[in-house]
Design a protein around this motif. Structure first.
Motif, PDB file in Angstrom:
ATOM      1  N   ASP A   8       0.752  -1.184  -0.243  1.00 27.04           N
ATOM      2  CA  ASP A   8       0.109  -0.083   0.132  1.00 27.04           C
ATOM      3  C   ASP A   8       1.186   0.781  -0.273  1.00 27.04           C
ATOM      4  N   LEU A  39      -3.455   4.684  -1.974  1.00 27.38           N
ATOM      5  CA  LEU A  39      -3.644   3.403  -2.925  1.00 27.38           C
ATOM      6  C   LEU A  39      -3.067   2.191  -2.166  1.00 27.38           C
ATOM      7  N   LYS A  40      -4.067   1.091  -1.824  1.00 23.92           N
ATOM      8  CA  LYS A  40      -3.774   0.060  -1.481  1.00 23.92           C
ATOM      9  C   LYS A  40      -2.776  -0.719  -2.415  1.00 23.92           C
ATOM     10  N   GLU A  43      -4.494  -1.326  -6.369  1.00 22.15           N
ATOM     11  CA  GLU A  43      -5.642  -0.294  -6.337  1.00 22.15           C
ATOM     12  C   GLU A  43      -5.716   0.960  -7.974  1.00 22.15           C
ATOM     13  N   LYS A  45      -7.811   4.184  -9.417  1.00 23.37           N
ATOM     14  CA  LYS A  45      -8.401   5.647  -8.434  1.00 23.37           C
ATOM     15  C   LYS A  45      -8.014   6.403 -10.540  1.00 23.37           C
TER      16      LYS A  45
END
Length: 93
Positions: A8, A39-40, A43, A45
């Motif tokens: 992460d 952000l993991k 992930e 976005k």
């Protein structure tokens, strides 16, 4: 943004503006907006940084107010001023 690492983490998106053929001397790039995203691992976005009229303005000494000059502006995005990753342009009238 996408975290392709094993852990992460976080990343910054910094938005710089530069006016091409400016009628006055202006910096090569001016930081006008930014956001930090956590952000993991794995992930993704979508990041949005809004720019208003002040992002294209400067202090006009003779008018004693802020304003902008019409023309083409480069919009440059990166993790820092030395790590620029995206570039586009917009015409402001």
């Amino acid at each position: 943004m996408k975290n392709t690492g094993k852990y992460d983490g976080s990343e910054s998106a910094q938005v710089y503006v530069h006016q091409n053929n400016a009628p006055v001397e202006r910096p090569l790039k001016e930081l006008k907006g930014f956001t930090k995203v956590f952000l993991k691992k794995g992930e993704t976005k979508t990041v949005t940084v809004q720019l208003d009229a002040s992002a294209f303005s400067y202090y006009k000494v003779e008018k004693k107010t802020f304003g902008y000059d019409a023309g083409e502006f480069e919009i440059i995005i990166g993790a820092s001023s030395e790590d620029l990753r995206l570039k586009g342009s917009v015409n402001i009238k």
